[in-house]
Design a protein around this motif. Structure first.
Motif, PDB file in Angstrom:
ATOM      1  N   ASP A 178       0.858  -1.167   0.000  1.00 11.24           N
ATOM      2  CA  ASP A 178       0.000   0.000   0.000  1.00 11.24           C
ATOM      3  C   ASP A 178       0.907   1.233   0.000  1.00 11.24           C
ATOM      4  O   ASP A 178       1.681   1.400  -0.934  1.00 11.24           O
ATOM      5  N   GLN A 179       0.855   2.065   1.023  1.00 11.96           N
ATOM      6  CA  GLN A 179       1.706   3.256   1.063  1.00 11.96           C
ATOM      7  C   GLN A 179       2.937   3.084   1.941  1.00 11.96           C
ATOM      8  O   GLN A 179       3.707   4.031   2.122  1.00 11.96           O
ATOM      9  N   ALA A 180       3.127   1.887   2.496  1.00 11.66           N
ATOM     10  CA  ALA A 180       4.224   1.660   3.441  1.00 11.66           C
ATOM     11  C   ALA A 180       5.423   1.023   2.736  1.00 11.66           C
ATOM     12  O   ALA A 180       5.292  -0.010   2.078  1.00 11.66           O
ATOM     13  N   LEU A 181       6.583   1.632   2.876  1.00  9.84           N
ATOM     14  CA  LEU A 181       7.819   1.115   2.302  1.00  9.84           C
ATOM     15  C   LEU A 181       8.597   0.376   3.387  1.00  9.84           C
ATOM     16  O   LEU A 181       8.861   0.928   4.456  1.00  9.84           O
ATOM     17  N   GLN A 182       8.949  -0.893   3.095  1.00  3.30           N
ATOM     18  CA  GLN A 182       9.653  -1.721   4.066  1.00  3.30           C
ATOM     19  C   GLN A 182      10.945  -2.260   3.450  1.00  3.30           C
ATOM     20  O   GLN A 182      10.974  -2.616   2.271  1.00  3.30           O
ATOM     21  N   HIS A 183      11.982  -2.352   4.285  1.00  6.10           N
ATOM     22  CA  HIS A 183      13.255  -2.929   3.857  1.00  6.10           C
ATOM     23  C   HIS A 183      13.487  -4.219   4.644  1.00  6.10           C
ATOM     24  O   HIS A 183      13.238  -4.270   5.846  1.00  6.10           O
ATOM     25  N   TRP A 184      13.943  -5.242   3.950  1.00  4.26           N
ATOM     26  CA  TRP A 184      14.220  -6.511   4.620  1.00  4.26           C
ATOM     27  C   TRP A 184      15.470  -6.392   5.484  1.00  4.26           C
ATOM     28  O   TRP A 184      16.384  -5.618   5.190  1.00  4.26           O
ATOM     29  N   GLU A 185      15.506  -7.207   6.534  1.00  6.00           N
ATOM     30  CA  GLU A 185      16.683  -7.318   7.382  1.00  6.00           C
ATOM     31  C   GLU A 185      16.978  -8.796   7.587  1.00  6.00           C
ATOM     32  O   GLU A 185      16.053  -9.594   7.798  1.00  6.00           O
ATOM     33  N   GLU A 186      18.242  -9.159   7.530  1.00  6.95           N
ATOM     34  CA  GLU A 186      18.604 -10.551   7.748  1.00  6.95           C
ATOM     35  C   GLU A 186      18.246 -10.969   9.170  1.00  6.95           C
ATOM     36  O   GLU A 186      18.556 -10.278  10.138  1.00  6.95           O
TER      37      GLU A 186
END
Length: 256
Positions: A178-186
């Protein structure tokens, strides 16, 4: 619960098939009813992104993620032989038509790969402990991969990504929900509702890999019962039957 308007769910606005048969019309009506019930009777609400503390079992995945990573490393030694997602799931061709999204499938809506599970026994042990497990696989985004905005086909499941290989700079690989930007983390889990529009990309120079899981959305009765029925019936759909045949053909080549 996240603020904002209700999303346009996957079944909203879909043009009907030309002169569909009665069985198709009935199925579409049941799915629409189920999605409506799911929205009203979702125990945790209709959030875009969920707090992992709502799912105590997610802590075990994070605690043991290095065991999963070790098994992934063995699989990645033969990365070039992994299938593209659309080679297994033909409906994925609508969002992927290249060789930069590869998968290693353990299970998918009743279709299981015993050989892949045996190759990664610790990963398989961990995912079997997820309540309502529907899908589990390693998902590999090659450098430059960008999936277009899309929505999942049905809102009766939630999706989990466990970061296994997140290349630097971390900010150049991400998922928008949607409008939320997420970055993966190990070693960290991300749980979201894929019935919201989302897109993902890897604009780094190395592969990004997550453990990709779908599990049953927590629902109240009667939505819970109808959802369980629809998910059990999924294995009989043409897409799942063709996907199983494609998986078996790939297994014969990979394990010969």
């Amino acid at each position: 619960m996240s603020a904002g308007p209700e999303p346009a769910w996957a079944t909203d606005g879909i043009a009907p098939m030309e002169r569909p048969g009665w069985a198709s019309r009935l199925f579409m009506r049941v799915v629409a009813l189920a999605e409506s019930l799911n929205r009203r009777q979702a125990i945790l609400g209709n959030r875009r992104i969920f707090d992992t503390t709502d799912f105590p079992w997610a802590a075990e995945l994070e605690r043991d993620w290095r065991s999963v990573r070790a098994e992934l490393d063995v699989v990645m030694a033969r990365k070039r032989e992994l299938p593209n997602v659309q080679d297994i799931s033909v409906d994925a061709a609508s969002i992927n038509d290249d060789d930069r999204w590869k998968v290693f499938v353990f299970t998918a809506y009743g279709v299981r790969s015993p050989r892949n599970c045996a190759r990664c026994p610790e990963t398989w042990r961990l995912v079997q402990r997820i309540p309502g497990l529907q899908t589990a696989m390693f998902s590999v985004f090659e450098p430059g991969k960008h999936t277009p905005p899309h929505r999942g086909p049905y809102n009766g499941v939630l999706r989990l990504h466990l970061g296994l290989v997140v290349p630097e700079p971390r900010e150049r690989s991400a998922i928008r929900i949607d409008q939320a930007l997420q970055h993966w983390e190990e070693g960290r889990t991300l749980i979201f509702d894929d019935a919201y529009e989302h897109e993902a990309w890897n604009h780094t120079a190395q592969s990004r890999v997550v453990l990709f899981v779908d599990f049953v959305k927590p629902l109240r009765f009667p939505a819970r019962a109808l959802n369980a029925l629809l998910l059990r019936l999924a294995v009989f759909t043409p897409f799942l039957r063709e996907g199983e045949a494609n998986l078996r053909r790939w297994e014969e080549r990979f394990y010969r």
